[in-house]
Scaffold this motif. Structure first.
Motif, PDB file in Angstrom:
ATOM      1  N   GLY A 183       0.832  -1.191   0.000  1.00 46.23           N
ATOM      2  CA  GLY A 183       0.000   0.000   0.000  1.00 46.23           C
ATOM      3  C   GLY A 183       0.864   1.237   0.000  1.00 46.23           C
ATOM      4  O   GLY A 183       2.040   1.198   0.384  1.00 46.23           O
ATOM      5  N   ALA A 184       0.287   2.348  -0.432  1.00 42.16           N
ATOM      6  CA  ALA A 184       1.071   3.568  -0.608  1.00 42.16           C
ATOM      7  C   ALA A 184       1.297   4.333   0.691  1.00 42.16           C
ATOM      8  O   ALA A 184       2.215   5.137   0.782  1.00 42.16           O
ATOM      9  CB  ALA A 184       0.380   4.481  -1.629  1.00 42.16           C
ATOM     10  N   CYS A 185       0.463   4.107   1.696  1.00 45.93           N
ATOM     11  CA  CYS A 185       0.576   4.868   2.946  1.00 45.93           C
ATOM     12  C   CYS A 185       1.821   4.455   3.729  1.00 45.93           C
ATOM     13  O   CYS A 185       2.351   3.360   3.558  1.00 45.93           O
ATOM     14  CB  CYS A 185      -0.653   4.632   3.817  1.00 45.93           C
ATOM     15  N   ALA A 237      -5.130 -14.563  -0.828  1.00 50.40           N
ATOM     16  CA  ALA A 237      -6.430 -13.973  -0.530  1.00 50.40           C
ATOM     17  C   ALA A 237      -7.152 -14.847   0.488  1.00 50.40           C
ATOM     18  O   ALA A 237      -7.706 -15.886   0.142  1.00 50.40           O
ATOM     19  CB  ALA A 237      -7.265 -13.840  -1.798  1.00 50.40           C
ATOM     20  N   TYR A 238      -7.107 -14.448   1.745  1.00 44.48           N
ATOM     21  CA  TYR A 238      -7.801 -15.213   2.786  1.00 44.48           C
ATOM     22  C   TYR A 238      -8.507 -14.239   3.717  1.00 44.48           C
ATOM     23  O   TYR A 238      -7.874 -13.327   4.244  1.00 44.48           O
ATOM     24  CB  TYR A 238      -6.830 -16.076   3.588  1.00 44.48           C
ATOM     25  N   PRO A 239      -9.822 -14.423   3.889  1.00 49.14           N
ATOM     26  CA  PRO A 239     -10.666 -15.438   3.234  1.00 49.14           C
ATOM     27  C   PRO A 239     -10.872 -15.124   1.756  1.00 49.14           C
ATOM     28  O   PRO A 239     -10.811 -13.964   1.352  1.00 49.14           O
ATOM     29  CB  PRO A 239     -11.980 -15.350   4.009  1.00 49.14           C
ATOM     30  N   ALA A 240     -11.112 -16.164   0.971  1.00 51.26           N
ATOM     31  CA  ALA A 240     -11.209 -15.995  -0.480  1.00 51.26           C
ATOM     32  C   ALA A 240     -12.323 -15.029  -0.862  1.00 51.26           C
ATOM     33  O   ALA A 240     -12.195 -14.292  -1.843  1.00 51.26           O
ATOM     34  CB  ALA A 240     -11.438 -17.358  -1.139  1.00 51.26           C
ATOM     35  N   GLY A 241     -13.388 -15.022  -0.090  1.00 53.49           N
ATOM     36  CA  GLY A 241     -14.499 -14.134  -0.388  1.00 53.49           C
ATOM     37  C   GLY A 241     -14.185 -12.662  -0.179  1.00 53.49           C
ATOM     38  O   GLY A 241     -14.973 -11.803  -0.568  1.00 53.49           O
ATOM     39  N   HIS A 242     -13.054 -12.362   0.427  1.00 51.36           N
ATOM     40  CA  HIS A 242     -12.644 -10.974   0.662  1.00 51.36           C
ATOM     41  C   HIS A 242     -11.535 -10.523  -0.282  1.00 51.36           C
ATOM     42  O   HIS A 242     -10.870  -9.524  -0.019  1.00 51.36           O
ATOM     43  CB  HIS A 242     -12.201 -10.791   2.114  1.00 51.36           C
ATOM     44  N   ARG A 243     -11.356 -11.238  -1.376  1.00 48.28           N
ATOM     45  CA  ARG A 243     -10.286 -10.886  -2.312  1.00 48.28           C
ATOM     46  C   ARG A 243     -10.424  -9.432  -2.782  1.00 48.28           C
ATOM     47  O   ARG A 243      -9.476  -8.645  -2.746  1.00 48.28           O
ATOM     48  CB  ARG A 243     -10.300 -11.824  -3.524  1.00 48.28           C
ATOM     49  N   GLN A 244     -11.626  -9.057  -3.224  1.00 50.97           N
ATOM     50  CA  GLN A 244     -11.832  -7.693  -3.712  1.00 50.97           C
ATOM     51  C   GLN A 244     -11.714  -6.671  -2.589  1.00 50.97           C
ATOM     52  O   GLN A 244     -11.154  -5.587  -2.781  1.00 50.97           O
ATOM     53  CB  GLN A 244     -13.196  -7.578  -4.391  1.00 50.97           C
ATOM     54  N   LEU A 245     -12.223  -7.011  -1.416  1.00 48.18           N
ATOM     55  CA  LEU A 245     -12.118  -6.085  -0.287  1.00 48.18           C
ATOM     56  C   LEU A 245     -10.660  -5.833   0.072  1.00 48.18           C
ATOM     57  O   LEU A 245     -10.254  -4.686   0.308  1.00 48.18           O
ATOM     58  CB  LEU A 245     -12.877  -6.641   0.919  1.00 48.18           C
ATOM     59  N   LEU A 246      -9.849  -6.889   0.104  1.00 43.69           N
ATOM     60  CA  LEU A 246      -8.439  -6.728   0.451  1.00 43.69           C
ATOM     61  C   LEU A 246      -7.706  -5.898  -0.600  1.00 43.69           C
ATOM     62  O   LEU A 246      -6.791  -5.128  -0.268  1.00 43.69           O
ATOM     63  CB  LEU A 246      -7.776  -8.092   0.621  1.00 43.69           C
ATOM     64  N   GLU A 247      -8.110  -6.024  -1.862  1.00 47.36           N
ATOM     65  CA  GLU A 247      -7.520  -5.178  -2.902  1.00 47.36           C
ATOM     66  C   GLU A 247      -7.873  -3.712  -2.660  1.00 47.36           C
ATOM     67  O   GLU A 247      -7.039  -2.819  -2.843  1.00 47.36           O
ATOM     68  CB  GLU A 247      -8.012  -5.621  -4.283  1.00 47.36           C
ATOM     69  N   ARG A 248      -9.100  -3.454  -2.245  1.00 50.31           N
ATOM     70  CA  ARG A 248      -9.512  -2.073  -1.950  1.00 50.31           C
ATOM     71  C   ARG A 248      -8.752  -1.538  -0.742  1.00 50.31           C
ATOM     72  O   ARG A 248      -8.387  -0.352  -0.706  1.00 50.31           O
ATOM     73  CB  ARG A 248     -11.015  -2.025  -1.684  1.00 50.31           C
ATOM     74  N   VAL A 249      -8.520  -2.395   0.244  1.00 48.57           N
ATOM     75  CA  VAL A 249      -7.745  -1.961   1.415  1.00 48.57           C
ATOM     76  C   VAL A 249      -6.332  -1.570   0.986  1.00 48.57           C
ATOM     77  O   VAL A 249      -5.790  -0.546   1.428  1.00 48.57           O
ATOM     78  CB  VAL A 249      -7.702  -3.068   2.487  1.00 48.57           C
ATOM     79  N   ALA A 250      -5.714  -2.377   0.116  1.00 46.57           N
ATOM     80  CA  ALA A 250      -4.360  -2.074  -0.355  1.00 46.57           C
ATOM     81  C   ALA A 250      -4.321  -0.761  -1.128  1.00 46.57           C
ATOM     82  O   ALA A 250      -3.327  -0.023  -1.076  1.00 46.57           O
ATOM     83  CB  ALA A 250      -3.841  -3.218  -1.226  1.00 46.57           C
ATOM     84  N   GLU A 251      -5.404  -0.442  -1.834  1.00 49.08           N
ATOM     85  CA  GLU A 251      -5.452   0.797  -2.609  1.00 49.08           C
ATOM     86  C   GLU A 251      -5.675   2.017  -1.723  1.00 49.08           C
ATOM     87  O   GLU A 251      -5.119   3.093  -1.976  1.00 49.08           O
ATOM     88  CB  GLU A 251      -6.576   0.709  -3.647  1.00 49.08           C
ATOM     89  N   GLY A 252      -6.494   1.868  -0.682  1.00 46.16           N
ATOM     90  CA  GLY A 252      -6.830   3.008   0.164  1.00 46.16           C
ATOM     91  C   GLY A 252      -6.175   2.998   1.531  1.00 46.16           C
ATOM     92  O   GLY A 252      -6.394   3.912   2.326  1.00 46.16           O
ATOM     93  N   GLY A 253      -5.389   1.977   1.821  1.00 46.44           N
ATOM     94  CA  GLY A 253      -4.737   1.867   3.123  1.00 46.44           C
ATOM     95  C   GLY A 253      -3.554   0.940   3.025  1.00 46.44           C
ATOM     96  O   GLY A 253      -2.697   1.109   2.167  1.00 46.44           O
ATOM     97  N   LEU A 254      -3.519  -0.089   3.886  1.00 50.51           N
ATOM     98  CA  LEU A 254      -2.374  -0.991   3.910  1.00 50.51           C
ATOM     99  C   LEU A 254      -2.794  -2.420   4.230  1.00 50.51           C
ATOM    100  O   LEU A 254      -3.676  -2.642   5.077  1.00 50.51           O
ATOM    101  CB  LEU A 254      -1.358  -0.542   4.970  1.00 50.51           C
TER     102      LEU A 254
END
Length: 388
Positions: A110-112, A186-203
């Motif tokens: 993440g960028a932060c 990606a764990y849990p697998a169902g949070h793959r997209q959420l974790l990508e959003r976290v990496a984009e907006g946080g860490l």
């Protein structure tokens, strides 16, 4: 990566994250005593450290034999990650409170700046199989905290964790997900997209190198990082055996603020939070109350207000006139003026105002309370004492 960490130490620490399990205090003591480079070289040369028992050393050696120093650094950099080590400018100093259990290093994506976003951070944790109430409270707390400049830290799991991350992201606030696996898993697998959003907006943060899978022990150790990273931990919803209570106990031992959100007494998913409140946690129901505990002096919760009723909107003089009117009969203006302790002219002016607002009505030369307004004119009746 700037700081006092040499390339050799960073290389050694990257290798050791693949060898040493998170939270290993025995090896943590050796790192503090000898330094990462010397510990790694001892493993490479099979020169057992006297403090490490032979069976443990044999297991460490089996892992070390499979490590290719530098490969994880290259793979991590390829997907936008980096290794943050003790001594780096980005290293959060509060993690040093873990002592010998301090992470060997943290893989971060993440960028932060991890150090910067962790300066004003609060951990929100709770049940994976949470109720709608738990989801709502976690999201509401996270969104309001983020709006007021606080970073939300959680574990990226289903339930309360996911709701907390989504709440912060919804208002454009930073959030940190501390994982129990490699950042590329990606764990849990169902949070793959959420974790990508976290990496984009946080860490995204992990003690484990790329490709490592989660285990029960790694989840337990992950919780100590969540607790140490922030100024306080809020348990939103938890059963008596919830893993989030491990985070709570860690936070309390580290001297962090421990808070819990109450829930229905009939819900088993609130039994853990209620026990925390009875034993050591502070009850909180809003982000303002959280900030009042973890924030700087002067950051206080908004004053609590009861529901507004029409009677609350009246000025002092109008309220005095309303109080002077009997409930069951009409009276003259002089009688009202006497009860309100003001002139008849002033009382009449207030009566006309009250009439336009629907509180009173004119009957001949007298005034009386309008029937629907009676309940707004009277103070609430006192509750009967227990046993009365």
């Amino acid at each position: 990566m700037s700081g006092t960490v040499t390339d050799g130490e960073r290389l050694a620490r990257s290798a050791l994250t693949r060898v040493i399990e998170p939270g290993d205090q025995l090896l943590g003591e050796q790192l503090a005593r000898l330094g990462a480079t010397e510990v790694w070289q001892a493993l490479e040369r099979d020169e057992r450290l006297p403090e490490v028992p032979p069976p443990r050393w044999a297991g460490l050696r089996l892992r070390a034999e499979r490590v290719v120093p530098g490969r994880d650094l290259e793979e991590s950099a390829g997907c936008g990650g980096r290794l943050v080590c003790p001594g780096d400018h980005e290293w959060p100093g509060q993690l040093d409170d873990l002592g010998a259990a301090r992470p060997v290093g943290l893989w971060v994506r993440g960028a932060c700046s991890l150090r910067f976003v962790a300066l004003r951070s609060v951990s929100l944790v709770g049940a994976r199989a949470c109720t709608d109430y738990g989801t709502h409270m976690a999201g509401e707390l996270a969104a309001t905290l983020a709006e007021r400049g606080w970073t939300v830290v959680s574990g990226g799991a289903y339930g309360v964790d996911g709701a907390a991350h989504r709440g912060a992201l919804a208002v454009g606030g930073p959030t940190v997900a501390v994982l129990a696996c490699g950042l590329d898993v990606a764990y849990p697998a169902g949070h793959r997209q959420l974790l990508e959003r976290v990496a984009e907006g946080g860490l995204l943060v992990s003690e484990l190198p790329p490709g490592e899978r989660p285990t029960r022990g790694r989840f337990v150790q992950r919780n100590r990082v969540i607790a140490a990273l922030s100024r306080g931990t809020v348990v939103v919803e938890a059963a008596l055996r919830s893993g989030s209570l491990i985070t709570a106990r860690r936070a309390a031992r580290l001297g962090r603020h421990l808070m819990a959100v109450p829930g229905p007494v009939t819900s088993g998913l609130s039994a853990g939070t209620h026990r925390l409140i009875r034993q050591e946690a502070t009850l909180v129901g809003s982000a303002g109350e959280v900030i009042e505990l973890v924030g700087a002096m002067g950051e206080v919760a908004d004053g609590e207000r009861g529901p507004a009723v029409p009677r609350d909107l009246l000025g002092e003089a109008a309220g005095q006139v309303l109080d002077a009117l009997p409930v069951a009969r009409a009276v003259t203006v002089p009688e009202i003026a006497r009860g309100a302790c003001m002139s008849s002219e002033a009382a009449l002016a207030r009566l006309l105002e009250l009439g336009s607002l629907g509180f009173v009505e004119h009957v001949g030369d007298r005034w009386q309370l309008r029937r629907p307004a009676v309940r707004h004119a009277l103070p609430a009746a006192p509750r009967p004492e227990a046993g009365a």
